[in-house]
Design an enzyme around this catalytic site. Structure first.
Site, short mmCIF file in Angstrom:
data_model
loop_
_atom_site.label_atom_id
_atom_site.label_comp_id
_atom_site.label_asym_id
_atom_site.label_seq_id
_atom_site.Cartn_x
_atom_site.Cartn_y
_atom_site.Cartn_z
N ASP A 1 0.90 -1.21 0.03
CA ASP A 1 0.09 -0.09 0.24
C ASP A 1 0.88 1.19 0.12
OD1 ASP A 1 -1.57 2.20 0.35
OD2 ASP A 1 -2.65 1.39 1.99
N HIS B 1 -5.73 12.05 13.59
CA HIS B 1 -6.70 11.92 12.42
C HIS B 1 -8.05 11.31 12.82
CE1 HIS B 1 -4.02 14.00 9.81
NE2 HIS B 1 -2.88 13.12 9.81
N ASP C 1 2.23 18.47 14.06
CA ASP C 1 2.35 17.62 12.97
C ASP C 1 2.07 18.47 11.67
OD1 ASP C 1 1.77 14.26 12.47
OD2 ASP C 1 1.03 15.69 11.14
N HIS D 1 0.26 17.51 9.27
CA HIS D 1 -1.32 17.30 8.81
C HIS D 1 -2.00 17.91 9.59
CE1 HIS D 1 1.34 13.77 7.11
NE2 HIS D 1 0.53 14.15 5.80
N ASP E 1 6.67 14.94 11.02
CA ASP E 1 6.67 15.15 9.48
C ASP E 1 6.79 16.62 9.05
OD1 ASP E 1 4.13 15.46 10.86
OD2 ASP E 1 3.09 13.92 9.54
N TYR F 1 8.23 10.75 9.22
CA TYR F 1 8.25 9.52 8.33
C TYR F 1 9.85 9.59 7.93
CZ TYR F 1 3.60 9.67 9.35
OH TYR F 1 2.34 9.76 10.09
C1 X5A Z 1 -0.36 10.66 11.49
C2 X5A Z 1 -0.15 11.31 10.35
C3 X5A Z 1 -0.44 11.10 8.01
C4 X5A Z 1 -1.55 10.44 6.89
C5 X5A Z 1 -1.17 10.70 5.70
C6 X5A Z 1 -2.20 10.12 4.69
N1 X5A Z 1 -0.83 10.74 9.34
N2 X5A Z 1 -1.70 10.51 3.15
O1 X5A Z 1 0.99 11.81 10.30
ZN ZN Z 2 1.44 13.94 10.09
#
Ligand code: X5A
Ligand code: ZN
Length: 678
Positions: free
Chosen positions: A22, A137, A174, A176, A267, A307
């Site tokens: 994935d 999320h 973060d 996101h 990230d 990441y």
């Molecule tokens: C926790 C976090 C990121 C999800 C990315 C999906 N989630 N494209 O960093």
């Molecule tokens: Zn994130």
């Protein structure tokens, strides 16, 4: 008073992993956790922390935030085969189940709650939980974006319920948007949620309208949801710091949280494939340090994303090192936010103006992202640094990351002075000063003369020179030799002592010394060569001393008990200081102070993020309460400001604006709007 830093890590949380192909989910690997922990071990940070075991979060705790349907689905995955797991995972946007995912997610919740308990019960002052899967999320009824249960949201509900907290701040750094957390607290005024996130005008995942700056909360929760969307990639240290100075921190101080939770995704750091940002690990030390000034230091950091294994683990180390109160390394790079960042900052300030008293008299207006939707006409004297995109495309990515790592290694391994805080005040220290303050001997007449006789003659009156210099020189000497980190000297003539201190440290080789003077200052040191920057906080404008690049007169008079100085400290002094990047800070507290003890200790707390925390305090006042509070702040004890802060008057906001307009060309971190700067 609690001290110590908790660290929570349980290897079992590395068992949750992706079992099939994935390309969206394959970055959320178990090594994120193990690499971070191994790096903490490598820097000997693990053994300095208080080890707190993880536990499973209970069903009841999970139900504080999630529906029973969601819990049951998660529970049912424990006995599924790969094909079934794949099918259930497909019901969500970017999530994967493993047979042990449910167990790990319960450990992630429980680890987070263990951290909250350790801090709230006073076993430690702060701490970090390394957890997987992440949480921000995750929504009431859905897994999303690698998250199953919303660890931080559950922690906030838990803290409200178990400890009766009425104000909790969640900082989500973060890259996101934690839309899950936003949905959960949208209508809740007891939880202030701040998130910055890569947005690119809704192009970037999760591509929601409600991630924009105009989502300020709903109903009673209006004003308690703060979204700062980044519309370009490549945001760096100065953009993040500007966001803290001009958006998050003033709101946070006005909100006055009883507990701070960080949704700590890395990230947003350099090298990360998701974020594509430029912030170096050092910036997380600064962000952490700044948040430690809130809620009496009660700070819980919970891992979310991140990441790039190297960037992630170095940033985790910077965070934990800071929680442990090590000196803060200097941030690198030009200290000027980019145009796109300033636009976002301006927009979120405008959107929140109706809800926050400190913004009441600011003249904020929406900019609606002019430069990024269509291009702003470029004029020759662009004030903010140009946008990052050109820089990025021209740069070799790998070389950039190599450079950051090299700088970073030098930073994280820089020697920590064996003693943090020194003073010559033996009498007071015996029973009044906090324990980590170490008493050193004043210099005697001969030593002072040997060290400084060639440059104090014009500063100090003949009959009293040694008196006023012995204490200051003893401490300064120890700071310069890196035997101590900071110190407090008492001097009956603070201005003269500071004059000598500045000359002495410039001669020693310091290129930039920041001198903050609180009270009436008689002697203005020569600031012509730019090696000294003076900020004089006093009640009245002194005749003939108008502000210039290296001499700033900040006229600020506070009420006796309630401090409005936080707005000037955050929105003015910090941005100037970060723009200057001093190697040493001298703070003199003289007679006729116009700001109170609470404002002064805040200043000491905040400025420790600069100059590798090398601060010399010179105090003329003999007020023991003042000395004690300064000593506490320097020794790294969290100072309680609870309820002390009030927003500034219209007149003060106006004065500040004039000063900002005058100085923002020189000190670019002051910029928080673009309409008149460009
Ligand atoms: C926790 C976090 C990121 C999800 C990315 C999906 N989630 N494209 O960093
Ligand atoms: Zn994130």
């Amino acid at each position: 008073m609690a001290s110590g830093t908790a660290l929570i890590y349980d290897e079992e949380m590395t068992s949750h992993k992706l079992l099939w192909d994935d390309p969206i989910c394959d970055i959320e690997v178990p090594e994120r956790l193990s690499a971070s922990y191994e790096q903490l071990q490598f820097y000997h940070l693990v053994e300095r922390c208080v080890h707190v075991p993880a536990r499973e979060g209970t069903e009841e705790e999970i139900l504080l935030v999630h529906s029973s349907e969601h819990l049951e689905v998660a529970k049912s995955t424990q006995t599924m085969d790969e094909e079934e797991l794949k099918r259930v995972s497909g019901n969500y946007d970017a999530f994967f189940f493993h047979p042990n995912t449910y167990r790990c997610a319960r450990l992630a919740v429980g680890a987070t709650l263990q951290l909250v308990d350790s801090v709230m019960l006073g076993k430690v002052c702060n701490g970090m939980a390394l957890v997987r899967p992440p949480g921000h999320h995750s929504q009431r009824n859905a897994a999303n974006g690698f998250c199953l249960f919303n660890n931080v949201a559950i922690a906030a509900e838990y803290a409200k319920l178990k400890y009766g907290l009425r104000r909790i701040l969640i900082v989500d750094w973060d890259v996101h948007h934690g839309q899950g957390t936003q949905y959960i607290f949208e209508e809740d005024p007891s939880v202030l949620y701040f998130s910055w996130h890569r947005y690119e005008h809704q192009e970037f995942w999760p591509s929601l309208k409600e991630s924009d700056y105009d989502a300020v909360g709903l109903g009673k929760g209006k004003g308690f949801n703060i979204n700062l969307p980044w519309n370009k990639v490549g945001m760096g240290n100065s953009d993040y710091l500007a966001a803290f100075f001009h958006v998050l921190l003033p709101m946070a101080f006005e909100f006055d949280p009883e507990l701070v939770l960080v949704s700590s995704g890395y990230d947003s750091g350099i090298g990360d494939p998701e974020g594509q940002m430029n912030a170096t690990p050092e910036v997380f030390a600064h962000l952490t340090h700044l948040l430690m000034q809130l809620a009496n230091g009660k700070l819980c950091v919970i891992l979310e994303g991140g990441y790039h294994l190297k960037s992630l683990s170095e940033s985790v180390c910077m965070t934990v090192k800071t929680l442990l109160r090590d000196p803060i390394p200097q941030v690198t790079g030009e200290m000027a936010p980019c145009l796109s960042a300033i636009e976002s900052i301006q927009n979120v300030r405008a959107a929140h103006k109706p809800y926050w008293k400190w913004l009441m008299y600011e003249d904020t207006s929406f900019l609606h992202n002019l430069s990024t939707k269509s291009h702003l006409p470029k004029k020759t004297n662009t004030n903010p640094s140009t946008d990052h995109e050109d820089k990025i495309t021209n740069n070799n990515e790998a070389a950039k990351i190599e450079r950051f790592l090299e700088l970073h290694m030098r930073n994280i391994l820089f020697p920590v002075p064996p003693i943090r805080t020194a003073t010559t005040q033996s009498k007071a220290s015996a029973y009044l000063l906090p324990a980590p303050v170490c008493v050193v001997k004043e210099m005697d007449k001969n030593e002072v003369e040997a060290l400084a006789s060639d440059f104090y003659a014009d500063l100090v009156k003949e009959d009293e020179p040694l008196h006023s210099l012995g204490s200051m020189l003893a401490i300064l000497d120890k700071i310069l030799k890196k035997e101590v980190c900071n110190g407090i000297a008492d001097s009956p003539t603070a201005s003269a002592s500071v004059g000598v201190a500045l000359r002495y440290s410039v001669r020693f080789g310091f290129q930039r010394v920041l001198c903050v003077f609180v009270g009436d200052m008689q002697i203005v040191p020569n600031t012509q060569d730019g090696k000294v920057l003076v900020i004089n906080i006093c009640e009245k404008e002194q005749s003939g001393k108008i502000s210039s690049k290296h001499f700033i007169s900040l006229n600020w008079k506070e009420d006796a008990d309630r401090s409005d100085f936080f707005s000037a400290a955050l929105g003015f002094i910090l941005p100037v200081a970060y723009s200057y990047q001093p190697n040493l800070i001298v703070i003199a507290v003289g007679p006729n102070r116009s700001i109170g003890i609470s404002g002064i200790s805040l200043l000491f707390g905040l400025l420790q993020g600069l100059a590798e925390s090398q601060i010399l305090a010179v105090i003329e006042d003999t007020d023991l309460n003042l000395i004690q509070n300064v000593a506490k702040a320097l020794a790294g004890a969290s100072v309680s400001h609870s309820g002390a802060y009030v927003p500034p008057t219209q007149e003060k906001v106006h004065k500040m604006k004039i000063l900002k307009d005058q100085l923002q060309q020189d000190w670019k971190m002051l910029q928080c709007s673009v309409k008149d700067g460009i």
